[in-house]
Design a protein around this motif. Structure first.
Motif, PDB file in Angstrom:
ATOM      1  N   ASN A 118      -2.927   9.075  47.982  1.00  0.00           N
ATOM      2  CA  ASN A 118      -4.345   8.771  47.874  1.00  0.00           C
ATOM      3  C   ASN A 118      -4.827   7.299  48.082  1.00  0.00           C
ATOM      4  O   ASN A 118      -3.935   6.541  47.812  1.00  0.00           O
ATOM      5  CB  ASN A 118      -5.043   9.330  46.658  1.00  0.00           C
ATOM      6  CG  ASN A 118      -4.185   8.723  45.286  1.00  0.00           C
ATOM      7  OD1 ASN A 118      -4.723   7.940  44.968  1.00  0.00           O
ATOM      8  ND2 ASN A 118      -3.218   9.590  44.822  1.00  0.00           N
ATOM      9  N   LYS A 119      -5.993   7.063  48.209  1.00  0.00           N
ATOM     10  CA  LYS A 119      -6.518   5.561  48.421  1.00  0.00           C
ATOM     11  C   LYS A 119      -6.229   4.766  47.353  1.00  0.00           C
ATOM     12  O   LYS A 119      -6.368   3.603  47.260  1.00  0.00           O
ATOM     13  CB  LYS A 119      -7.815   5.874  49.179  1.00  0.00           C
ATOM     14  CG  LYS A 119      -7.849   6.308  50.505  1.00  0.00           C
ATOM     15  CD  LYS A 119      -9.395   6.529  50.909  1.00  0.00           C
ATOM     16  CE  LYS A 119      -9.470   7.211  52.381  1.00  0.00           C
ATOM     17  NZ  LYS A 119     -10.937   7.307  52.992  1.00  0.00           N
ATOM     18  N   LYS A 120      -6.521   5.539  46.244  1.00  0.00           N
ATOM     19  CA  LYS A 120      -6.255   4.657  44.974  1.00  0.00           C
ATOM     20  C   LYS A 120      -4.910   4.625  44.456  1.00  0.00           C
ATOM     21  O   LYS A 120      -4.877   3.634  43.534  1.00  0.00           O
ATOM     22  CB  LYS A 120      -6.960   5.572  43.894  1.00  0.00           C
ATOM     23  CG  LYS A 120      -8.483   5.787  43.994  1.00  0.00           C
ATOM     24  CD  LYS A 120      -9.388   4.547  44.163  1.00  0.00           C
ATOM     25  CE  LYS A 120     -10.884   4.978  44.510  1.00  0.00           C
ATOM     26  NZ  LYS A 120     -11.669   3.742  44.514  1.00  0.00           N
ATOM     27  N   GLY A 121      -3.912   4.966  44.878  1.00  0.00           N
ATOM     28  CA  GLY A 121      -2.594   4.683  44.625  1.00  0.00           C
ATOM     29  C   GLY A 121      -2.259   5.357  43.295  1.00  0.00           C
ATOM     30  O   GLY A 121      -1.293   4.872  42.513  1.00  0.00           O
ATOM     31  N   ASN A 122      -3.190   6.289  42.932  1.00  0.00           N
ATOM     32  CA  ASN A 122      -2.855   7.007  41.514  1.00  0.00           C
ATOM     33  C   ASN A 122      -1.896   8.222  41.635  1.00  0.00           C
ATOM     34  O   ASN A 122      -2.158   9.306  42.384  1.00  0.00           O
ATOM     35  CB  ASN A 122      -4.400   7.464  40.910  1.00  0.00           C
ATOM     36  CG  ASN A 122      -4.397   7.895  39.503  1.00  0.00           C
ATOM     37  OD1 ASN A 122      -3.079   8.134  39.039  1.00  0.00           O
ATOM     38  ND2 ASN A 122      -5.392   7.725  38.886  1.00  0.00           N
ATOM     39  N   PRO A 123      -0.782   8.071  40.879  1.00  0.00           N
ATOM     40  CA  PRO A 123       0.050   9.112  40.914  1.00  0.00           C
ATOM     41  C   PRO A 123      -0.393  10.492  40.243  1.00  0.00           C
ATOM     42  O   PRO A 123       0.181  11.536  40.315  1.00  0.00           O
ATOM     43  CB  PRO A 123       1.346   8.779  40.385  1.00  0.00           C
ATOM     44  CG  PRO A 123       0.715   7.856  39.361  1.00  0.00           C
ATOM     45  CD  PRO A 123      -0.442   7.071  39.861  1.00  0.00           C
ATOM     46  N   SER A 124      -1.434  10.476  39.325  1.00  0.00           N
ATOM     47  CA  SER A 124      -1.863  11.775  38.557  1.00  0.00           C
ATOM     48  C   SER A 124      -3.189  12.501  39.334  1.00  0.00           C
ATOM     49  O   SER A 124      -4.079  11.763  39.375  1.00  0.00           O
ATOM     50  CB  SER A 124      -2.165  11.306  37.115  1.00  0.00           C
ATOM     51  OG  SER A 124      -2.740  12.296  36.473  1.00  0.00           O
ATOM     52  N   ALA A 125      -2.947  13.617  39.905  1.00  0.00           N
ATOM     53  CA  ALA A 125      -4.257  14.239  40.342  1.00  0.00           C
ATOM     54  C   ALA A 125      -5.053  14.607  39.252  1.00  0.00           C
ATOM     55  O   ALA A 125      -6.311  14.539  39.504  1.00  0.00           O
ATOM     56  CB  ALA A 125      -3.363  15.574  41.283  1.00  0.00           C
ATOM     57  N   SER A 126      -4.541  14.917  38.309  1.00  0.00           N
ATOM     58  CA  SER A 126      -5.579  15.458  37.086  1.00  0.00           C
ATOM     59  C   SER A 126      -6.382  14.338  36.663  1.00  0.00           C
ATOM     60  O   SER A 126      -7.605  14.429  36.515  1.00  0.00           O
ATOM     61  CB  SER A 126      -4.596  15.594  35.784  1.00  0.00           C
ATOM     62  OG  SER A 126      -3.629  16.648  35.919  1.00  0.00           O
TER      63      SER A 126
END
Length: 365
Positions: free
Chosen positions: A117-125
């Motif tokens: 994702n564009k935010k580089g966030n590993p947590s989908a939750s």
């Protein structure tokens, strides 16, 4: 096996009572009150109901007359699709801040693949929480979300904590989640299929899982393979940003039943005009024209004709629909007519090859 599934982080966002919530947002006097969008008039059918109305059993696709009996204080509001489309575009703009892999299912729901994702966030939750918070703060509406390893489970999960909630089904929880799930909660199992499954002793995912693929194929036709795999957590369909439209249609329900084909021609012309407008707006054409007829006793009939060339012209569309109307005698008076066109001239994208990889059970969701 679950370990053969592609590694994906899928979010299904589903707006809460979208049309009704938009109306309540735009008119504060409607907040907290039972409202129905559409359904007004003698033959009206409800498009959406607020949660206050749903407590009385009011729901979409229900006749306005029945809804009013169930909920005497029900407030009917006219549909405003231009407004719903406007809000839907704002919501999708938020989605695209996180990923380009957005697959809208309708104005009020969509799949998002946030594996990368564009935010580089590993947590989908956490991404789902952030998206829901933004929709509330920037637009003023609530949304629910389901998060899991594939589209099927994410969609089922999004309904779990409605309204204004979310549920994550982690990879290691998938099998147990599906086994305890009521068969009615399985996406793709409608009322008729659920009743058929009940008659065969299938009440939960675990019951379904104990049936062989041959058994399911025998009793549920081509859907048997689908049921066999999804109950095992296997659903490899990718999030498709550009979903291929398969048909375009328009229909009308009449205030009074029509008993003669002659009286239906004017209505057919209006419907053909609308279908042609939608075809030209979408810049597509089709070969197969289908006439939909719903009789006064609610029985449904369809008649189709495939032309040797693609059409979008309203005159050809209308003439083909007329031919289908006069093709055979009507069974009864008619309450609804519809025209759809399929076999569209959209080049089908080549199916991507599915690659099996091992699911890491510690995969962060």
């Amino acid at each position: 096996m679950l370990t053969d599934l592609p590694i994906r982080k899928i979010i299904h966002i589903d707006m809460d009572a979208f049309y009704a919530s938009v109306e309540q947002m735009d008119n504060p006097d409607l907040k907290g009150k039972p409202i129905a969008v559409g359904g007004g008039g003698k033959r009206g059918v409800i498009s959406a109901a607020s949660y206050e109305a749903r407590k009385f059993g009011v729901k979409s696709a229900m006749s306005g007359n029945l809804a009013a009996k169930l909920c005497p204080d029900l407030i009917f509001v006219k549909t405003n699709f231009d407004r719903y489309i406007e809000i839907s575009k704002k919501i999708r703009k938020i989605f695209f801040d996180y990923t380009d892999l957005v697959e809208p299912l309708s104005l009020d729901e969509a799949y998002l693949d946030v594996t990368k994702n564009k935010k580089g966030n590993p947590s989908a939750s956490k991404i789902a929480e952030e998206i829901r918070a933004r929709i509330l703060n920037e637009i003023g509406l609530t949304a629910s979300a389901g998060i899991s390893i594939n589209k099927f489970i994410a969609k089922v999960a999004s309904d779990y904590n409605k309204p204004n909630g979310q549920k994550t089904v982690n990879p290691e929880e998938v099998i147990a989640f599906l086994e305890q799930l009521d068969i009615r909660k399985f996406y793709g199992v409608g009322k008729v299929t659920a009743e058929k499954m009940y008659q065969k002793g299938i009440f939960t995912g675990l019951d379904l899982k104990q049936k062989s693929i041959d058994y399911l194929d025998k009793h549920f036709g081509k859907s048997g393979h689908y049921y066999y795999h999804v109950v095992r957590g296997i659903h490899n369909s990718e999030v498709k940003p550009n979903r291929i439209r398969k048909s375009l249609a328009a229909e009308r329900t009449f205030s009074e039943n029509l008993s003669s084909e002659v009286f239906m021609l004017e209505k057919l012309e209006q419907i053909a005009n609308e279908v042609s407008r939608r075809l030209n707006k979408s810049k597509v054409a089709g070969k197969t024209v289908t006439l939909k007829i719903k009789y006064s006793d609610f029985t449904l009939q369809t008649r189709s004709k495939t032309l040797p060339y693609f059409i979008s012209d309203r005159n050809i569309l209308l003439e083909t629909a007329k031919d289908l109307l006069f093709q055979e005698t009507l069974n009864n008076s008619v309450r609804l007519l519809g025209i759809s066109i399929s076999n569209l001239n959209i080049e089908l994208s080549k199916k991507s090859e599915q690659k099996s990889v091992s699911v890491q059970l510690k995969f962060e969701f």
